[in-house]
Design an enzyme around this catalytic site. Structure first.
Site: not given
Ligand code: 5BU
Length: 415
Positions: A265, A268
């Site tokens: 992500k 910067d």
């Molecule tokens: P989960 O365990 O299924 O909740 O993990 C979701 C992953 O997706 C986690 O690594 C977050 O950092 C990532 N993620 C997210 O949840 N939402 C976003 O908008 C983004 C990444 Br970009």
């Protein structure tokens, strides 16, 4: 009595025109006059013109039945650029009618400012005509905010999303491409590779392997590798990181044929993200196939990243900026992280996190939707699943379950 009743409406229009003016300023569009699409946008355009001393053009819906029969009133010179103001854009037809009337008198239109983009194909229709749509808010964002504030229930969100998807399909989703058809259509080598993997392995599942030990990460990558198209990492959460881990991950990616996506992500200025991508202890650009970036810092972030890596995804918390950035950099940007499909351009892959077999949320704000919802209703391409798999009793069996659910939803698009 009348005055006090009208007061809130006046304040509201003033507020709306102020918000829209902020978008005008941020979009840096070039124009000499404003024209509101009749009729709702007329008072909004009027407020903006009065507040900022801009000439206004008024488009009639019907020509006068006496005198000059002009469709456009106001002062203009041939070759002037006019900025269109609209309250809501659905298919873009009303905007295009106004553009046509302006073009007929020699006034050109390059930009439209809208309060709400209903995401039903208007943006694409306008882009096809060389016109950029800038919106204060999209319907997706609006639903998200209203739900978060408890103003509407998740049922209402689903109903509205279903309605929007159904109507979007009718108006703009003329063809749903198979993964292999899209692989042949796409120019970007990583998009082609990913779509080919998805087609061959019959999977649209990305595993978010958010574990803190290298051993766990490598074990997940090896055991679940056969069922995924992408392994998503947060390399900086490992307690015991060493460069050997990323070397082993690369070997597993080759063994099981998946793509490694480091969910860094970036957000910067260009120079800083270059260091973050290639230096430090992680040297992300040496082992990751794919990284993601926020559009917020502007074009510099993409310019910085693309000198080092050719593949990235735009995070679309704000769809307007994300789409503009992706379309302008389609040789580097392979798609979006988003909650519902943003464009029908088959070049861009849409990947959705926050997926579980059962809807709900965690205690820290994550909201879950199902594979069926993501692939079939929101028409995204890839489900990103983390804890739904990693915290299950049998992660491999559960991953297969997600793979099957995601792929079945994709197959159902063709029935
Ligand atoms: P989960 O365990 O299924 O909740 O993990 C979701 C992953 O997706 C986690 O690594 C977050 O950092 C990532 N993620 C997210 O949840 N939402 C976003 O908008 C983004 C990444 Br970009």
């Amino acid at each position: 009595m009348k005055t006090s009743q009208n007061k809130p409406a006046m304040l509201c229009i003033k507020l709306v025109s102020d918000y829209m003016w902020q978008i005008v300023k941020a979009s840096k569009c070039d124009f000499k006059s404003l024209c509101g699409v009749p009729y709702t946008a007329l008072p909004i355009a009027t407020c903006m013109c009065v507040d900022h001393g801009i000439p206004m053009l008024i488009r009639r819906k019907e020509p006068k039945d006496y005198g000059t029969k002009k469709m456009i009133e106001g002062h203009f010179d041939v070759g002037d650029k006019c900025l269109i103001i609209e309250d809501v854009v659905t298919s873009g037809s009303s905007v295009l009618e106004t553009v046509k009337s302006l073009n007929e008198i020699g006034v050109t239109v390059k930009d439209v400012i809208v309060l709400l983009d209903r995401e039903q194909g208007g943006r694409k229709r306008l882009t096809d005509q060389g016109i950029t749509l800038h919106s204060v808010c999209s319907i997706t964002k609006l639903l998200e905010i209203l739900e978060k504030l408890g103003k509407i229930s998740s049922d209402v969100v689903h109903q509205v999303n279903d309605f929007i998807s159904a109507n979007r399909e009718k108006t703009t989703r003329k063809k749903v491409y198979t993964h292999s058809e899209r692989a042949a259509l796409c120019q970007h080598p990583l998009t082609q590779k990913l779509l080919t993997i998805m087609d061959m392995k019959k999977t649209n599942l990305a595993l978010s392997a958010d574990v803190t030990s290298s051993k766990q990460l490598l074990s997940l990558a090896d055991s679940i590798g056969p069922y995924i198209c992408i392994l998503k990492t947060h390399i900086d959460i490992l307690d015991d990181f060493s460069p050997d881990v990323t070397a082993e991950l690369r070997a597993l990616a080759d063994k099981h044929n998946f793509v490694i996506f480091e969910d860094r992500k970036f957000a910067d200025i260009g120079r800083t993200v270059q260091h973050q991508l290639s230096s430090g202890i992680y040297h992300i650009s040496r082992w990751a196939d794919l990284v993601n970036a926020h559009p917020l810092p502007g074009p510099g972030i993409i310019d910085g990243l693309k000198q080092i890596i050719k593949n990235f995804i735009i995070i679309s918390y704000s769809p307007t900026e994300a789409i503009e950035m992706a379309e302008a950099n389609s040789d580097f940007v392979i798609g979006y992280i988003c909650q519902s499909r943003l464009t029908d351009n088959p070049q861009f892959l849409h990947m959705t996190p926050g997926v579980k077999l059962v809807e709900g949320g965690d205690s820290l704000g994550q909201q879950y939707t199902t594979p069926e919802d993501v692939i079939r209703r929101k028409t995204c391409d890839i489900i990103i699943v983390g804890r739904g798999i990693t915290e299950s009793v049998d992660p491999v069996a559960t991953a297969i379950h997600y793979q099957q659910a995601g792929y079945a939803a994709y197959v159902s698009l063709f029935h």
